[in-house]
Design a protein around this motif. Structure first.
Motif, PDB file in Angstrom:
ATOM      1  N   ARG A 122       0.813  -1.230   0.000  1.00 48.03           N
ATOM      2  CA  ARG A 122       0.000   0.000   0.000  1.00 48.03           C
ATOM      3  C   ARG A 122       0.843   1.275   0.000  1.00 48.03           C
ATOM      4  NH1 ARG A 122      -1.585  -2.876   4.498  1.00 48.03           N
ATOM      5  NH2 ARG A 122      -0.529  -2.375   6.452  1.00 48.03           N
ATOM      6  N   THR A 123       2.172   1.136   0.038  1.00 44.11           N
ATOM      7  CA  THR A 123       3.048   2.303   0.007  1.00 44.11           C
ATOM      8  C   THR A 123       3.188   2.831  -1.420  1.00 44.11           C
ATOM      9  OG1 THR A 123       4.319   1.575   1.927  1.00 44.11           O
ATOM     10  CG2 THR A 123       5.397   3.117   0.435  1.00 44.11           C
ATOM     11  N   THR A 124       2.981   4.119  -1.592  1.00 47.23           N
ATOM     12  CA  THR A 124       3.190   4.763  -2.895  1.00 47.23           C
ATOM     13  C   THR A 124       4.441   5.647  -2.884  1.00 47.23           C
ATOM     14  OG1 THR A 124       1.680   6.554  -2.257  1.00 47.23           O
ATOM     15  CG2 THR A 124       0.754   4.712  -3.509  1.00 47.23           C
TER      16      THR A 124
END
Length: 323
Positions: free
Chosen positions: A131-133
């Motif tokens: 979920r890290t951008t």
């Protein structure tokens, strides 16, 4: 975070290009260090370097991001060892999954401290989550004093509350500042905090005169006691000061990391992910990573562990605070 350079040196060098500061304040520029591979992250390293090896017991400072993980692949550091130090993970954005040989499975999130003690030996992995951008933060190491260099493995998590200041805000993750004290144990007196300074504001901090301090600029153009610091630079303030003044003359809020501690009087050898006192200490740690179970096993990581680089052909030499 591991130092994943394939040919790590015991110290690093950085050319000084900043304008001369007033006496008592140094400007330490960062150098870019690629962590390996065609899509790997590049970090900006301000400690150690030729001008200065430590600030208090702080001996390593990597500053990274904002890193677009869709482009770079983010962070994926396989199980690797540490000795003689504590690791301090602090994020501004993103999320990292941590696993270690204590059996810890935890997450590093913005504004939350993860501190791991690897005295005699520990191993861990670090992977940015799906979920890290944008991945953005700092990785810091603390040298353990000789008395505690073989400390047992440990892991601590702490979420410091924001403390309002006149002109800004602070989160104290280690030590004491602005009336707030972190409950997390360290083996020497230390200060670690994230500061924000409002546009056009100046924050005056009461500090311990026995400490030397470093201010790492993430965003904003600021002045430390009148000396200009640009983003990615680390400003060093000598002991003897009872206050530090951080002025933000820019149009947006400035974000800073403040580090401090009394001068660390011991000489250390730092190579790859190990801190010792002699070449022999480092060589033994490397041999143990290759051949023994000193560092334990990391469960749950999908893949093998990091291989140890080859030792240099010349003996590693102990270094003090200033080379």
């Amino acid at each position: 975070m591991s130092n994943t350079e394939t040919r790590p040196a015991e110290t690093v060098c950085g050319a000084r290009t900043a304008e001369p500061p007033r006496p008592g304040v140094e400007v330490l520029p960062a150098r870019s260090v690629p962590l390996g591979g065609p899509r790997a992250m590049t970090v900006r390293r301000t400690l150690p370097q030729r001008a200065r090896t430590l600030i208090g017991a702080w001996c390593f400072a990597d500053h990274y991001g904002p890193d677009d993980v869709a482009r770079t692949g983010g962070m994926d550091v396989a199980p690797h060892p540490h000795t003689g130090l504590q690791t301090v993970s602090w994020l501004f954005s993103g999320e990292i999954e941590h696993r270690d040989s204590l059996g810890t499975h935890a997450f590093v999130r913005p504004g939350e401290l993860n501190l791991m003690t690897g005295g005699h030996g520990i191993s861990h992995s670090e992977v940015s989550t799906p979920r890290t951008t944008l991945l953005h933060g700092v990785q810091l190491w603390v040298a353990l004093p000789e008395q505690h260099r073989g400390a047992a493995r440990d892991f601590r998590h702490h979420v410091p509350a924001p403390v309002p200041l006149d002109g800004g805000e602070v989160r104290v993750f280690l030590g004491t500042l602005a009336g707030d004290t972190s409950p997390v144990r360290t083996f020497t007196p230390l200060l670690g905090a994230e500061l924000s300074v409002a546009p056009g504001a100046a924050v005056v901090l009461d500090v311990d005169a026995a400490f030397e301090h470093g201010v790492l600029v993430d965003t904003g153009d600021v002045r430390l006691d009148g000396t200009p610091l640009r983003p990615t630079e680390l400003g060093y303030a000598t002991p003897g000061r009872t206050t530090l003044t951080l002025a933000n003359e820019g149009p947006e809020a400035a974000r800073l990391i403040l580090l401090g501690g009394p001068p660390f009087q011991e000489e250390i050898v730092m190579w790859w992910n190990f801190i010792g006192r002699s070449h022999e200490d480092i060589a033994q740690a490397r041999e143990d990573w290759v051949n023994s179970n000193r560092f334990g096993e990391v469960e749950g990581y999908d893949g093998g562990r990091l291989p140890a680089p080859a030792l240099p052909s010349v003996a590693l030499k102990p270094r003090g605070r200033v080379r």
